[in-house]
Enzyme design. Structure first.
Site, short mmCIF file in Angstrom:
data_model
loop_
_atom_site.label_atom_id
_atom_site.label_comp_id
_atom_site.label_asym_id
_atom_site.label_seq_id
_atom_site.Cartn_x
_atom_site.Cartn_y
_atom_site.Cartn_z
N LYS A 1 2.68 2.32 2.40
CA LYS A 1 2.50 2.97 3.70
C LYS A 1 3.56 2.45 4.65
CE LYS A 1 -1.97 4.76 4.89
NZ LYS A 1 -3.11 4.71 5.79
N LYS B 1 0.83 -1.22 0.00
CA LYS B 1 0.00 0.00 0.00
C LYS B 1 0.86 1.26 0.00
CE LYS B 1 -2.70 -0.36 3.63
NZ LYS B 1 -3.86 -0.12 4.52
N1 C2G Z 1 -10.30 7.37 8.72
C1 C2G Z 1 -11.30 8.29 9.02
N2 C2G Z 1 -10.95 9.55 9.38
C2 C2G Z 1 -9.64 9.92 9.45
C3 C2G Z 1 -8.62 8.98 9.16
C4 C2G Z 1 -8.98 7.69 8.80
O1 C2G Z 1 -12.49 7.97 8.97
N3 C2G Z 1 -9.33 11.19 9.80
C5 C2G Z 1 -10.71 6.02 8.33
C6 C2G Z 1 -10.28 5.66 6.90
O2 C2G Z 1 -11.19 6.18 5.96
C7 C2G Z 1 -10.29 4.14 6.96
C8 C2G Z 1 -9.90 3.83 8.42
O3 C2G Z 1 -10.09 5.06 9.15
O4 C2G Z 1 -11.61 3.65 6.71
C9 C2G Z 1 -8.46 3.38 8.56
O5 C2G Z 1 -7.65 4.37 7.97
P1 C2G Z 1 -6.17 3.91 7.49
O6 C2G Z 1 -5.48 3.22 8.58
O7 C2G Z 1 -5.54 5.09 6.82
O8 C2G Z 1 -6.56 2.82 6.41
P2 C2G Z 1 -6.14 2.76 4.86
O9 C2G Z 1 -4.68 2.93 4.74
O10 C2G Z 1 -7.06 3.68 4.16
O11 C2G Z 1 -6.42 1.22 4.53
O12 C2G Z 1 -8.12 -2.43 2.08
C10 C2G Z 1 -8.39 -1.14 2.61
C11 C2G Z 1 -7.15 -0.50 3.16
O13 C2G Z 1 -6.44 -1.39 4.00
C12 C2G Z 1 -7.53 0.77 3.90
#
Ligand code: C2G
Length: 135
Positions: free
Chosen positions: A46, A44
């Site tokens: 990340k 990803k």
């Molecule tokens: N999120 C949110 N508000 C934020 C930050 C994050 O609602 N200010 C939500 C994201 O939209 C996501 C969840 O928290 O639904 C987890 O965020 P991340 O850890 O950044 O996940 P991500 O990297 O988007 O991974 O297969 C899907 C991926 O693994 C999603």
């Protein structure tokens, strides 16, 4: 029992994540979080501060989370939904539309992201504060 699933890295757990988990849990009775593995984070593009095991310990302390499973790839969602008999798949709306193909297996809901907070900003802010301390 209505079963909900969501996916993510959840690094440096913050109130935006918890707000998502709270609302996801409110959509059912049982919330599964598929937590991105360290290897999948690389895919990803990340880099998380905490390892999978450390992120799992922190996430496990959250009252809204009932089960944590590893997220190892993009392709496992369909299998997970069948295996765990998921009724609702939830993601923040930064993913709006990206997982609509799952609608043939379960309800797909995108929840508004919490504004002005993300793990990257927290890490940068802490780095800047730390730099000031060392000056
Ligand atoms: N999120 C949110 N508000 C934020 C930050 C994050 O609602 N200010 C939500 C994201 O939209 C996501 C969840 O928290 O639904 C987890 O965020 P991340 O850890 O950044 O996940 P991500 O990297 O988007 O991974 O297969 C899907 C991926 O693994 C999603």
């Amino acid at each position: 029992m209505k079963r909900v699933i969501t996916y993510g890295t959840f690094d440096v757990l913050h109130y935006g994540h918890v707000n998502l988990l709270k609302r996801a849990k409110e959509l059912g009775d049982y919330l599964i979080v598929a937590l991105s593995s360290d290897e999948f984070n690389i895919i990803k593009n990340k880099k998380s501060y905490y390892t999978y095991e450390q992120r799992k310990i922190i996430l496990d302390s959250c009252r809204y989370v009932d089960l944590i499973i590893p997220e190892n790839n993009w392709e496992q969602k369909e299998t997970d939904i069948k295996k765990y008999k998921i009724n609702t798949f939830v993601m923040g709306d930064d993913w709006q539309g990206k997982f609509d193909f799952l609608k043939k297996y379960c309800e797909v809901i995108y929840l508004p992201r919490t504004p002005d907070i993300c793990s990257t900003d927290v890490k940068i802010h802490l780095l800047q504060e730390n730099k000031k301390l060392l000056e």
